[in-house]
Every structure is written in C-alpha cells, then in structure tokens.
Write a protein that holds these residues in place. Structure first.
Motif, PDB file in Angstrom:
ATOM      1  N   ALA A  65       0.836  -1.209   0.000  1.00  0.00           N
ATOM      2  CA  ALA A  65       0.000   0.000   0.000  1.00  0.00           C
ATOM      3  C   ALA A  65       0.866   1.251   0.000  1.00  0.00           C
ATOM      4  CB  ALA A  65      -0.919  -0.007   1.219  1.00  0.00           C
ATOM      5  N   PHE A  66       1.941   1.216   0.779  1.00  0.00           N
ATOM      6  CA  PHE A  66       2.853   2.372   0.836  1.00  0.00           C
ATOM      7  C   PHE A  66       3.518   2.605  -0.521  1.00  0.00           C
ATOM      8  CE2 PHE A  66       7.074   4.156   1.364  1.00  0.00           C
ATOM      9  CZ  PHE A  66       6.826   5.274   2.133  1.00  0.00           C
ATOM     10  N   VAL A  67       4.041   1.534  -1.112  1.00  0.00           N
ATOM     11  CA  VAL A  67       4.770   1.668  -2.379  1.00  0.00           C
ATOM     12  C   VAL A  67       3.841   2.096  -3.505  1.00  0.00           C
ATOM     13  CG1 VAL A  67       6.088   0.428  -4.125  1.00  0.00           C
ATOM     14  CG2 VAL A  67       6.582   0.066  -1.710  1.00  0.00           C
ATOM     15  N   TRP A  68       2.665   1.444  -3.600  1.00  0.00           N
ATOM     16  CA  TRP A  68       1.735   1.805  -4.678  1.00  0.00           C
ATOM     17  C   TRP A  68       1.177   3.204  -4.474  1.00  0.00           C
ATOM     18  CZ3 TRP A  68       1.674  -0.273  -9.185  1.00  0.00           C
ATOM     19  CH2 TRP A  68       1.975  -1.618  -9.355  1.00  0.00           C
ATOM     20  N   GLY A  69       0.824   3.523  -3.230  1.00  0.00           N
ATOM     21  CA  GLY A  69       0.276   4.849  -2.961  1.00  0.00           C
ATOM     22  C   GLY A  69       1.293   5.943  -3.238  1.00  0.00           C
ATOM     23  N   ALA A  70       2.508   5.758  -2.730  1.00  0.00           N
ATOM     24  CA  ALA A  70       3.548   6.759  -2.954  1.00  0.00           C
ATOM     25  C   ALA A  70       4.046   6.710  -4.390  1.00  0.00           C
ATOM     26  CB  ALA A  70       4.712   6.513  -1.994  1.00  0.00           C
ATOM     27  N   GLY A  71       4.106   5.496  -4.946  1.00  0.00           N
ATOM     28  CA  GLY A  71       4.656   5.333  -6.295  1.00  0.00           C
ATOM     29  C   GLY A  71       3.884   6.101  -7.347  1.00  0.00           C
ATOM     30  N   LYS A  72       2.544   6.093  -7.237  1.00  0.00           N
ATOM     31  CA  LYS A  72       1.728   6.815  -8.225  1.00  0.00           C
ATOM     32  C   LYS A  72       1.987   8.315  -8.164  1.00  0.00           C
ATOM     33  CE  LYS A  72      -1.993   4.572  -6.785  1.00  0.00           C
ATOM     34  NZ  LYS A  72      -3.386   4.139  -6.599  1.00  0.00           N
ATOM     35  N   ILE A  73       2.087   8.827  -6.934  1.00  0.00           N
ATOM     36  CA  ILE A  73       2.351  10.256  -6.768  1.00  0.00           C
ATOM     37  C   ILE A  73       3.741  10.598  -7.294  1.00  0.00           C
ATOM     38  CG2 ILE A  73       2.613  12.114  -5.081  1.00  0.00           C
ATOM     39  CD1 ILE A  73       0.662  10.566  -3.288  1.00  0.00           C
ATOM     40  N   ILE A  74       4.725   9.782  -6.927  1.00  0.00           N
ATOM     41  CA  ILE A  74       6.107  10.057  -7.318  1.00  0.00           C
ATOM     42  C   ILE A  74       6.280   9.970  -8.826  1.00  0.00           C
ATOM     43  CG2 ILE A  74       8.468   9.145  -7.193  1.00  0.00           C
ATOM     44  CD1 ILE A  74       7.855   8.443  -4.274  1.00  0.00           C
ATOM     45  N   LEU A  75       5.646   8.987  -9.452  1.00  0.00           N
ATOM     46  CA  LEU A  75       5.757   8.856 -10.906  1.00  0.00           C
ATOM     47  C   LEU A  75       5.211  10.103 -11.600  1.00  0.00           C
ATOM     48  CD1 LEU A  75       6.470   7.172 -13.372  1.00  0.00           C
ATOM     49  CD2 LEU A  75       4.208   6.117 -13.242  1.00  0.00           C
ATOM     50  N   ALA A  76       4.037  10.560 -11.139  1.00  0.00           N
ATOM     51  CA  ALA A  76       3.439  11.754 -11.745  1.00  0.00           C
ATOM     52  C   ALA A  76       4.319  12.976 -11.517  1.00  0.00           C
ATOM     53  CB  ALA A  76       2.048  11.989 -11.162  1.00  0.00           C
ATOM     54  N   ILE A  77       4.803  13.133 -10.276  1.00  0.00           N
ATOM     55  CA  ILE A  77       5.627  14.305  -9.969  1.00  0.00           C
ATOM     56  C   ILE A  77       6.974  14.230 -10.688  1.00  0.00           C
ATOM     57  CG2 ILE A  77       6.908  15.431  -8.095  1.00  0.00           C
ATOM     58  CD1 ILE A  77       4.519  14.966  -6.307  1.00  0.00           C
ATOM     59  N   SER A  78       7.527  13.024 -10.814  1.00  0.00           N
ATOM     60  CA  SER A  78       8.808  12.863 -11.508  1.00  0.00           C
ATOM     61  C   SER A  78       8.706  13.314 -12.958  1.00  0.00           C
ATOM     62  CB  SER A  78       9.269  11.399 -11.450  1.00  0.00           C
ATOM     63  OG  SER A  78       9.543  11.009 -10.131  1.00  0.00           O
ATOM     64  N   ILE A  79       7.590  12.959 -13.607  1.00  0.00           N
ATOM     65  CA  ILE A  79       7.398  13.363 -15.013  1.00  0.00           C
ATOM     66  C   ILE A  79       7.273  14.882 -15.125  1.00  0.00           C
ATOM     67  CG2 ILE A  79       5.806  13.228 -16.978  1.00  0.00           C
ATOM     68  CD1 ILE A  79       5.183  10.337 -16.069  1.00  0.00           C
ATOM     69  N   VAL A  80       6.488  15.468 -14.210  1.00  0.00           N
ATOM     70  CA  VAL A  80       6.331  16.933 -14.224  1.00  0.00           C
ATOM     71  C   VAL A  80       7.663  17.616 -13.940  1.00  0.00           C
ATOM     72  CG1 VAL A  80       5.232  18.887 -13.057  1.00  0.00           C
ATOM     73  CG2 VAL A  80       3.902  16.832 -13.569  1.00  0.00           C
ATOM     74  N   LEU A  81       8.377  17.115 -12.930  1.00  0.00           N
ATOM     75  CA  LEU A  81       9.669  17.715 -12.583  1.00  0.00           C
ATOM     76  C   LEU A  81      10.671  17.590 -13.720  1.00  0.00           C
ATOM     77  CD1 LEU A  81      10.095  16.515  -8.884  1.00  0.00           C
ATOM     78  CD2 LEU A  81       9.692  18.844  -9.655  1.00  0.00           C
ATOM     79  N   TRP A  82      10.685  16.418 -14.373  1.00  0.00           N
ATOM     80  CA  TRP A  82      11.612  16.235 -15.495  1.00  0.00           C
ATOM     81  C   TRP A  82      11.327  17.255 -16.593  1.00  0.00           C
ATOM     82  CZ3 TRP A  82      10.292  15.178 -20.551  1.00  0.00           C
ATOM     83  CH2 TRP A  82      11.378  14.980 -21.429  1.00  0.00           C
TER      84      TRP A  82
END
Length: 700
Positions: A509-526
């Motif tokens: 739950a931690f990895v999937w919950g955080a992973g979705k946010i991080i993936l989206a933010i990583s793309i925006v940040l890139w």
C-alpha cells in the motif's frame, strides 16, 4: 470479484479474539482492502473456496464488544446487520470468541442471534485449553445457544476445514434467538411489536437506542412514536446486558469447566514486569532502541543493492535506447524518481514487521495500559496511544483510529497532534539525510550512531505531540467525561502468516500509494527541469564555452557545466531561485527548495525529487543518488550543500512540518471543518521553519 452467487460470510467478534487470524486462514492472500461507501472505515473482503466447489465472500467487520455501539467503527457492524439490501449482507455470521474470555464474548453472540441471522460460534485458540485447564461440553453449549460451534486454533490451522463444512450448511442452522429481548420491558416491547408487526423486534430496539440507519424504516418515525429519555434508554440497555449475562452464566455453569489446578499460566507474573512503573518503561524503550538499530543495520545491504541497481538502469536506458525526449524522460525522470522510493522498501518493511509482531504478541495492549497514566497528565486518554503509535506507519489510518475515543475534546486533540508522530513517509527523508551527515560509527562497540539518531527523531516527534496536546488541552474549552477500558489479551507467539500478510499488505500500500504520486511528480519535474525560457537555457553550451575561453574544459567537464547551466535556468530552476531567499537562512539551496515544495504532496517525494533533479542531463553517470547528493557543492560558498548543519536543519524541518496533503484532507473529513486542518498546516509549518532556522544558525 464479489459475486451475488457466492455465500456472504461476516466475521464478527470482540477485539483480540483472533478474528483477523481466522480471516487469514480462510482467505490467505486472496484479499481486498477498501473503505465502506461514504466513510473512511477500512473494510477487508476475502474470497474462500468451500467444500462442494462453493465459493464465499468473507467480510472482516471491525471489532466490537457488543451491539451497543460507542464508535463509528461499531456502527458499521450494526448497519451491516440491519440492512438486507446491502450486497454484502451476510447469509451467515461467524462470531469469533476467545476460549479464555468466553463469557464476555458471548454477550455479542446472543445479540446477533436475536437478529435471526444464521450464526456459527467459532471458539478460537483451542490449542491453549489444556494450558488454561479449560474443558467444554460442546453438545450442551450447542443446545443451549441454539447454534453450531466450531472449535478451532487459527494459530495451528486446526478446525478450519470443519468450519468450512459448517458454513456450507448454514441454511440448516437455527435462527431462533437465545434470549427474547421483550423480557427487558414486556409492555413497552408489546406496543412496539403491534405498531410494526412486520419488523424484527430486536432491529427496532437497535434503531431506537443506536445512532444507526435502517433503510426499511424511517428512524424518526420509530423514535417519535416510542420516545423515551436518554436516561431511561440507558437503564433499559443496562437491564438487557444484565439479563444476557445471567443467561450466559447459567449456560457456562455446566458447559464450561476450568480446572485451575492443571492450568499453567505465567501471564500475571509477566504482566507485573511489563506494566511495572519503572521496569515497564525501561523495557518499552529498550524494545524501541532495538527496533531502530535493526532498521538501519539489517536494511543496509538490500538498500545499497537497490540504489546501485537503479543507477545502472538509468545508465543502461540512456546508452541503449534511441536518443530522444522519451529516452531522457525514462533515464532522467521515471527511473530515478521510482528508485527514490523503492530504495526504502527494506526499512519500511522492517518497521511494519516489528509493529506487527508487537501487536500479534499482545504486548501493544500493555503499552497502551502503561502509557495511560502519562497521557492523562497531558489531556489525552489512554486510547490516544493507539493512534499515536499507529501513526508511525501512517497518520491517515491513525487519525481514523481516533473514532473509538468517545470524548470529543480528547479525540480532536489526538487528531491534531498525531501528525507529529514520525510516520513511515518521513523514513526515506530521515534515512538519506542521516546517511549523508551522521557518520556510520558505533558507540561502545554496539550502538549504531545512525540508529540512535533515527530513534531520537522518533522520540522528538512523540514528545512534541505530547507537549502540543498539553497546550491544546489548556486552550480548548470543551467539557466531557471519559472512561478508559483496555483489554489485556493473552500472550502468544506472533503467527508468521499474519505478520507476513500484514507486512506485505502495508508495504504494498505504501509503495503503490507513494509510487503513483512520485511517478506523476517525476514526469512533471523532469519536464520543468528539461525545459526553460530564454537564451540562458537554449544556448547554454555557447555560454559555458564563452565563460571558459581562457581555460578550456575537458569533454566530461563541459557536459556537466552545460547540464548545470540548463538546470539552473530551466523552469524549475527559476522557481527554485525565486524561493531561495526564504529558505537560505535554513541552509537550503534552490534544489532543496524545489524538493520541499514537491514533497507537500507526500513527504517521501523529497528524495524522488532530488533524484530526478540530480539525474537531469547526467543519466550516463552511474553514481547513486546518495553519492550525487554527497558531492553537491554550493557555488557561492564552495562548501558541501549537505553538510552537518544543513542535514540537522532538514531532519528537524521534516520532524515538525505538515508535509502531507492527504493528512490535511483526512483531518477535514474527521472534524467536518477546514478550520482544524488549516490550524495544523500553519502551526506545524511555522514551528518547523523556526526550529530548522535556529538549528542551522547555531550549527553552521
């Protein structure tokens, strides 16, 4: 996955009866976790294959002591049992009872029987009957309780197959009540029966006395017709409870025998030590110390492996995929961003492992009892310890766990201070910063300095929550009485299956919950770091060449200088430079500032953000994120960005700051007002800035 053709089975029972263990035995890994519609109470549904190729939906309902609800969680149980239109309305109920506490557990059983639902009594922990000197006359109990009884041990897995066979034959079970509710007040119930002849009498009684909804009837209509004062209703409920216990005592007098001469029990002696006013606290802090030492020591090898693996993946992607924007996104954005969270799976898994073991063993209830005396001095209930301790996993379910605190003032204070408790989302930030600024040394040959620092941060968070609660208790003028009741379950060795499922479920739950946010933010940040306005970004190579005409750079140095020039003049660089004057007194540069802003979505995004920023334009370098952060030099001072003063400042900032939008949202939902989450945000962020500022200015 839920099917109306399957048998719906509801698991109900008091807390600490092993209900979750029974659920795990029946369902294994075939489980789903979600929320009940419209509320944030967690529900677990599992799927089980029964004899004769019959399938069952197993619903694990929240633990409750009786159908006299005192919390939102308990209301869920009652409403589920009242409303036949619910798609998960049970065809059969399994009431799980602890063989050592049968008398107390049977109160709930007799109430559910009055609802005329097919019910099976599941007596758990049968493996301990011999040690406790307990023997049961099962045929006699079945006759008196008008049900079938399954004697099982969820720990050893015995009796589970027999239980499955009983579930299949649920239609043959008697639905006759154990006790007629009308004995409480025959005249009152007789009038109620005549007015609503087509309704079950005990359902009407629950609607009158409980704050629950019954879809088939207008609740106000019933209450207006049969209104009584709250004091009268309380007296009738007490009379009902007394009548039920009189019946239970009569049944158990012949149905259960306890031979104390053959019992082998050291629980009392152990309780005297673990709840001792001195040794109890010493043992608790010793356990905490071992946990935090282990989190750093045991997870070091897998973390280093994951870190280097993702660094290599970025390099391989850059070298072997066709050159272009998509490759840059994958190598410089997605892989480093996801790597920034995956690296902390070992530490988070170890944290959940220890918490699960403490809960499974029965020790956590002793901690709640132990801490109650301290909590009361600060305006909290002993029940507040559960949210504060569970907040080490995540503040969101911890805040939801305050629902069992009846006193509104105590509940509100607990909601407001729980985010100070160090949650698992802070762990990635703590881990990377501690690794950078705290030397990996051992004190006295056994104490890991990094582990001690981590434990100190947890204690700071808990201590701040207590102090904040004390202040709020003085400020908030809300009256109310409170009572503290805690059950001391028997000690038991943690079940490997239960602990494993819990660790797997929470980590996933931690990895999937955080992973979705991080993936989206990583793309925006890139995108923000790879794009920029003006000549300073688009002609970075020419600017760097002009700056070094007298001292030409090597090809590698030139590439790094161009990447640095582009990053500084990108959209994200411009944003970072804009906030740098505000955060510079804390010892932070503009890159750290960007990480602070992006981590408001979720604290753990801090590391993923820095991983993305430091990887932009540098995917061919196999240096890990830790090495890149360690090598970062401030252009103005020539010193390391992540020095001791800045590192301590960052650790303290994250210890106090409200860097979690989800926590604010759940606070709003639980308090039904934006006033309290706004108060949390302003107070915690202001305190974090002030403490970080003082720490940096003293240590620099």
């Amino acid at each position: 996955m839920t099917s109306t053709k399957n048998i719906n089975v509801a698991l109900i029972g008091n807390p600490n009866t092993g209900k979750t263990s029974v659920f795990n035995q029946l369902t294994g890994l075939n489980q789903q976790v979600g929320n009940y519609p419209g509320i944030t109470v967690e529900k677990k549904i599992g799927f089980c294959k029964l004899p004769y190729n019959i399938k069952a939906n197993i619903l694990d309902l929240p633990g409750t002591y009786s159908l006299n609800a005192s919390s939102i969680d308990e209301n869920v149980v009652i409403e589920m049992l009242l409303n036949k239109n619910d798609k998960l309305y049970p065809d059969v109920v399994l009431v799980v009872a602890d063989v050592e506490n049968l008398k107390r557990n049977l109160l709930l059983f007799t109430q559910i029987k009055d609802l005329e639902i097919p019910t099976i009594l599941v007596i758990n922990m049968a493996d301990r009957m011999g040690a406790k000197g307990i023997s049961l006359d099962v045929p006699y109990l079945e006759a008196q309780l008008k049900t079938k009884i399954a004697i099982i041990s969820s720990r050893k897995g015995t009796g589970i197959e027999e239980l499955k066979k009983l579930i299949v034959t649920y239609q043959s079970l008697s639905t006759e009540p154990c006790l007629n509710a009308s004995v409480i007040d025959p005249a009152y119930f007789d009038r109620l029966r005549k007015t609503f002849p087509n309704q079950l009498l005990y359902k009407l009684w629950l609607v009158i006395t409980q704050d629950v909804n019954f879809a088939q009837l207008d609740r106000n209509e019933i209450r207006n017709s049969y209104t009584r004062s709250q004091s009268e209703l309380k007296k009738l409920q007490q009379k009902e409870t007394i009548k039920r216990y009189q019946f239970i005592n009569e049944v158990l007098k012949d149905g259960q025998k306890i031979n104390l001469a053959t019992a082998k029990d050291f629980r009392i002696q152990l309780d005297r030590i673990l709840t001792h006013k001195v040794w109890g606290y010493a043992i608790f802090f010793a356990i905490l110390f071992v946990i935090f030492q282990s989190i750093f020591s045991w997870s070091a090898v897998p973390m280093d492996f994951i870190d280097s693996t993702f660094a290599s993946l970025s390099t391989l992607a850059a070298q072997h995929l066709p050159a272009g924007v998509l490759t840059d996104l994958i190598a410089q954005g997605i892989i480093p961003g996801i790597g920034g969270i995956v690296i902390f799976i070992p530490q988070i898994a170890f944290l959940f492992l220890f918490i699960s073991m403490l809960e499974e063993s029965g020790y956590m209830s002793r901690v709640v009892f132990l801490m109650d005396k301290i909590m009361r001095r600060f305006g909290l209930s002993g029940k507040s310890v559960v949210p504060l301790i569970s907040g080490t996993a995540c503040a969101i379910p911890a805040i939801m766990a305050t629902r069992n605190i009846e006193n509104w003032k105590e509940r509100l204070i607990t909601i407001l201070v729980t985010p100070f408790t160090t949650c698992s989302a802070r762990l990635p930030v703590y881990a990377i910063i501690i690794a950078l600024v705290i030397p990996e040394k051992r004190v006295l040959g056994i104490l890991n300095l990094q582990g001690l620092t981590l434990m100190l941060l947890y204690l700071i968070g808990f201590g701040t929550a207590i102090v904040a609660a004390y202040i709020l208790n003085k400020i908030l003028k809300v009256n109310g009485k409170t009572y503290f009741v805690v059950e001391m379950p028997g000690y038991k060795l943690p079940m490997f299956k239960n602990v494993s499922l819990n660790v797997l479920e929470k980590t996933k739950a931690f990895v999937w919950g955080a992973g979705k946010i991080i993936l989206a933010i990583s793309i925006v940040l890139w995108f923000l770091a790879s794009s920029g306005p003006g000549n300073a970004f688009h002609h970075a190579d020419q600017i760097v060449t002009a700056q070094h005409l007298s001292e030409p750079l090597s090809p590698a140095e030139f590439e790094n200088a161009v990447a640095s020039q582009k990053l500084e003049n990108s959209y994200i660089g411009i944003m970072g430079k804009a906030i740098e004057p505000v955060i510079a007194p804390l010892g932070y540069d503009w890159k750290i500032g960007i990480a602070l802003i992006s981590s408001f979505a979720a604290r753990e995004v801090f590391v993923g953000t820095l991983a993305t920023i430091y990887s932009v334009g540098d995917a061919d370098n196999e240096d890990t994120i830790k090495n890149k952060m360690q090598a970062e030099i401030h252009p103005d001072t020539g010193q390391k960005v992540f020095n001791f003063a800045t590192g301590i400042s960052l650790l303290l900032f994250y210890a106090f700051a409200m860097q979690c939008a989800s926590t604010l949202a759940i606070t709003k939902k639980e308090t039904n007002s934006w006033k309290w989450p706004a108060t949390q945000l302003v107070f915690m962020s202001g305190l974090a800035y002030l403490v970080a500022l003082v720490a940096y200015q003293i240590l620099k």
